[in-house]
Design an enzyme around this catalytic site. Sequence first.
Site, PDB file in Angstrom:
ATOM      1  CB  SER A 176      24.860  13.824  48.993  1.00 28.78           C
ATOM      2  OG  SER A 176      23.889  13.491  48.276  1.00 28.78           O
TER       3      SER A 176
ATOM      4  CB  CYS B  16       0.763  -0.392  24.860  1.00 34.16           C
ATOM      5  SG  CYS B  16      -0.386   0.560  26.179  1.00 34.16           S
TER       6      CYS B  16
ATOM      7  CG  HIS C 197      17.789  11.839  38.801  1.00 31.69           C
ATOM      8  ND1 HIS C 197      18.236  12.063  39.851  1.00 31.69           N
ATOM      9  CD2 HIS C 197      18.507  11.860  38.002  1.00 31.69           C
ATOM     10  CE1 HIS C 197      19.917  12.169  39.668  1.00 31.69           C
ATOM     11  NE2 HIS C 197      19.928  11.600  38.153  1.00 31.69           N
TER      12      HIS C 197
ATOM     13  CB  CYS D 159       1.216   0.864  29.955  1.00 31.66           C
ATOM     14  SG  CYS D 159       1.667  -0.523  29.263  1.00 31.66           S
TER      15      CYS D 159
ATOM     16  CB  ALA E 228      16.357  15.587  47.838  1.00 40.59           C
TER      17      ALA E 228
END
Length: 249
Positions: free
Chosen positions: A192, A132, A121, A129, A24
Amino acid sequence: MEQAAASIASLLQNARHVTALTGAGISTAAGIPDFRGPNGLYTTGAYDAERVFDCRYFAKHPELLSAFSRDLLRMVSALQPCFTHRFLAALERSGYDVIVVTQNIDPLHQLAGSRCVYPVHGSYAEAYCVRCHNRWPTAEYANMLERADVPVCACGGVIRPDIVMFGEAVKYMPEAQAAVSDSDMLLVLGTSLTVYPAAALPSLAQGPVILVNKGPTGYYPKPDDICVDAYLDPLFRQVAVQMGLDVPD
Ligand code: CNA
């Protein structure tokens, strides 16, 4: 910082196959908060990340992830890749074999032009969905989020982004492991290194690891490694200068 930039440039100049494991912190300069940095979601409490990204919580309260996704996607349309995203793409264009393994769910590596990106990730590139398994591209999911608190499919199933929540299996691990162990060097950037199994990837590196992160990480360096506690973009601007690498805006 100049000395660190010179050492990183020199290692890069002797490499050909480079893998970057990013987190991040590579995207904070674009305005996306991280989890554990000074303005991170855990630090500021802007979102209860432990709940937002927990698959069991989501099953009962999908509105929390939908609210986070709405905010993120409103922001993402105006986002630009940061210098270090563009540095990695420029390195690839200049002839290096660059593989990006990212823990990020934002699209900034792809927007910068990196061609081989493994988002372990998941990502917001698509939504699906839960019942389905029909799929939609981000733009359609973003529109749905503007019309409903929680987007629901015609079949009645909740629609969610294709990200990996806590409690779910990560993606692309075999590819990520091969990329790390087969490369000449590993760049670990803005993470981190606390979220497993991605945090264990640096232990597979055969060559030197260059870790750049503002603040502490869970990594124990080997003798040939370089660890720099610094913000990424100013440091990689210097690395680019040292290498004579053109990194367009
Ligand atoms: P983290 O645990 O929040 O760590 C980020 C690290 O980067 C912290 O140590 C910060 O101090 C450091 N940092 C912040 N800004 C900079 C900078 N400009 N230069 C250098 N270092 C900086 O995040 P990790 O990626 O390690 O943890 C993995 C989680 C965070 C993944 O599951 C992600 O999906 C999740 N996440 C992703 C995003 C995104 O996609 N941009 C945003 C927030 C959280």
